[in-house]
Design an enzyme around this catalytic site. Structure first.
Site, PDB file in Angstrom:
ATOM      1  N   MET A  26       0.912  -1.056   0.299  1.00  0.00           N
ATOM      2  CA  MET A  26      -0.278  -0.511   0.668  1.00  0.00           C
ATOM      3  C   MET A  26       0.483   1.477   0.395  1.00  0.00           C
ATOM      4  O   MET A  26       0.672   2.652   0.493  1.00  0.00           O
ATOM      5  CB  MET A  26      -1.186   0.333   1.744  1.00  0.00           C
ATOM      6  N   GLY A  32      11.113  -3.010   5.787  1.00  0.00           N
ATOM      7  CA  GLY A  32      10.299  -3.815   5.593  1.00  0.00           C
ATOM      8  C   GLY A  32       9.620  -4.001   4.120  1.00  0.00           C
ATOM      9  O   GLY A  32       9.615  -5.451   4.160  1.00  0.00           O
ATOM     10  N   HIS A  33       9.169  -3.319   3.056  1.00  0.00           N
ATOM     11  CA  HIS A  33       9.165  -3.091   2.428  1.00  0.00           C
ATOM     12  C   HIS A  33      10.481  -3.778   1.362  1.00  0.00           C
ATOM     13  O   HIS A  33      10.342  -4.935   0.248  1.00  0.00           O
ATOM     14  CB  HIS A  33       8.065  -2.384   1.456  1.00  0.00           C
ATOM     15  N   SER A 179       6.456   0.218   9.998  1.00  0.00           N
ATOM     16  CA  SER A 179       5.727  -0.132   9.341  1.00  0.00           C
ATOM     17  C   SER A 179       4.835   1.568   8.714  1.00  0.00           C
ATOM     18  O   SER A 179       5.564   2.672   9.435  1.00  0.00           O
ATOM     19  CB  SER A 179       4.303   0.243  10.823  1.00  0.00           C
TER      20      SER A 179
HETATM   21  P1  AMP Z   1       1.764  -2.654   3.416  1.00  0.00           P
HETATM   22  O1  AMP Z   1       1.999  -1.875   2.904  1.00  0.00           O
HETATM   23  O2  AMP Z   1       1.293  -2.767   4.821  1.00  0.00           O
HETATM   24  O3  AMP Z   1       0.248  -3.225   3.157  1.00  0.00           O
HETATM   25  O4  AMP Z   1       2.545  -3.886   3.419  1.00  0.00           O
HETATM   26  C1  AMP Z   1       3.187  -4.700   2.535  1.00  0.00           C
HETATM   27  C2  AMP Z   1       4.116  -5.724   2.469  1.00  0.00           C
HETATM   28  O5  AMP Z   1       4.750  -5.068   3.481  1.00  0.00           O
HETATM   29  C3  AMP Z   1       2.642  -6.210   3.059  1.00  0.00           C
HETATM   30  O6  AMP Z   1       2.733  -7.836   3.623  1.00  0.00           O
HETATM   31  C4  AMP Z   1       3.656  -6.721   4.951  1.00  0.00           C
HETATM   32  O7  AMP Z   1       3.004  -7.560   5.756  1.00  0.00           O
HETATM   33  C5  AMP Z   1       4.739  -6.564   5.000  1.00  0.00           C
HETATM   34  N1  AMP Z   1       5.490  -5.330   5.560  1.00  0.00           N
HETATM   35  C6  AMP Z   1       5.545  -4.424   6.047  1.00  0.00           C
HETATM   36  N2  AMP Z   1       5.606  -4.560   7.155  1.00  0.00           N
HETATM   37  C7  AMP Z   1       7.191  -4.909   7.293  1.00  0.00           C
HETATM   38  C8  AMP Z   1       8.316  -4.970   8.366  1.00  0.00           C
HETATM   39  N3  AMP Z   1       8.354  -4.387   9.049  1.00  0.00           N
HETATM   40  N4  AMP Z   1       9.113  -6.487   8.192  1.00  0.00           N
HETATM   41  C9  AMP Z   1       8.403  -7.343   6.813  1.00  0.00           C
HETATM   42  N5  AMP Z   1       7.399  -6.531   6.138  1.00  0.00           N
HETATM   43  C10 AMP Z   1       6.714  -6.091   6.434  1.00  0.00           C
END
Ligand code: AMP
Length: 252
Positions: A26, A32-33, A179
């Site tokens: 998103m 993390g991404h 996050s």
């Molecule tokens: P999001 O953009 O928040 O929907 O996250 C996209 C992907 O990145 C999802 O698979 C999340 O689980 C992963 N993700 C988000 N935060 C982290 C993190 N701190 N470490 C590893 N993966 C993450």
């Protein structure tokens, strides 16, 4: 890196041969991404990153409007991480007028309890992205352990021939899990948020609750997903944060 806005263009851009890896996001990219993108880059011939803030997975009254958005920055990070195709469609490309078919994962507890309709939105957008991009591999973060659980079950239940890879949670130096929502925290709120990883790292729900005393806690609970985790969700001001810590040696 090619930026693609429509389903038709995405279908036309997908290479015919080789392994295609999809990293759904998103946006508001962080380390993390980037870890997911690096894994995809190392394992796939073509890396597709989707960037779509999926309103359908926000429960009513949640932070869809204030969710951080910065596509230019995200595109720079994606390109530097070796993404081949950035799929960033407008909302009406994925949810055109007349859209009314949903994937209902029937998930209960934790996020499903506190975010009604969340996993219906997650499962639906994931299935749509999987059908549009047709990846052999998809990459998800352990940070959202229940999401991994729901998507894995959907792959199984709906007979999708896709390999889901789960990457460990990436944390900042102070222990807070990266996050996109961390950007919404004031420095004081961020200090308070550190209680969440500290509490979960005890591995003990009762002790964790004590360490979170005085904070607005949605839940702290042991959950048996692909592995056993201690998971928690707290609200700091108007921002809601989730995290989980795998419990040593307690895989199912
Ligand atoms: P999001 O953009 O928040 O929907 O996250 C996209 C992907 O990145 C999802 O698979 C999340 O689980 C992963 N993700 C988000 N935060 C982290 C993190 N701190 N470490 C590893 N993966 C993450």
């Amino acid at each position: 890196m090619r930026i693609v806005r429509t389903v038709a263009e995405m279908r036309a851009s997908r290479p015919q041969g080789g392994t295609v890896g999809l990293v759904p996001t998103m946006g508001a990219l962080h380390a993390g991404h980037e870890a997911l993108l690096q894994a995809a880059r190392a394992e796939c011939d073509c890396v597709v990153m989707s960037l779509f803030v999926n309103e359908a997975q926000f429960a009513s009254g949640e932070d869809f409007a204030r969710y951080p958005r910065d596509e230019e920055r995200d595109a720079r990070i994606a390109e530097a991480a070796g993404v081949d195709i950035l799929f960033a469609p407008p909302a009406d490309e994925l949810y055109p007028p007349g859209f009314r078919t949903w994937v209902e994962p029937n998930e209960e507890g934790l996020e499903a309890e506190f975010r009604p309709g969340h996993f219906r939105g997650v499962a639906t957008i994931c299935l749509k992205l999987f059908n549009i991009v047709r990846p052999q591999r998809v990459y998800f973060g352990q940070k959202d352990a229940q999401q991994v659980h729901v998507v894995l079950r959907m792959l199984r239940d709906l007979n999708l021939d896709i390999d889901l890879r789960t990457l460990p949670t990436v944390r900042d130096a102070d222990g807070l899990a990266f996050s996109s929502r961390n950007a919404l925290l004031t420095p004081e709120e961020r200090e308070l948020a550190l209680a969440l990883p500290r509490a979960l790292q005890t591995g003990d729900p009762a002790l964790a609750r004590e360490l979170l005393d005085g904070l607005d806690v949605d839940y702290v609970a042991i959950a048996d997903f692909e592995q056993r985790v201690l998971a928690g969700a707290i609200r700091i001001g108007s921002t809601r944060l989730i995290d989980n810590v795998p419990l040593e040696g307690e895989t199912r």
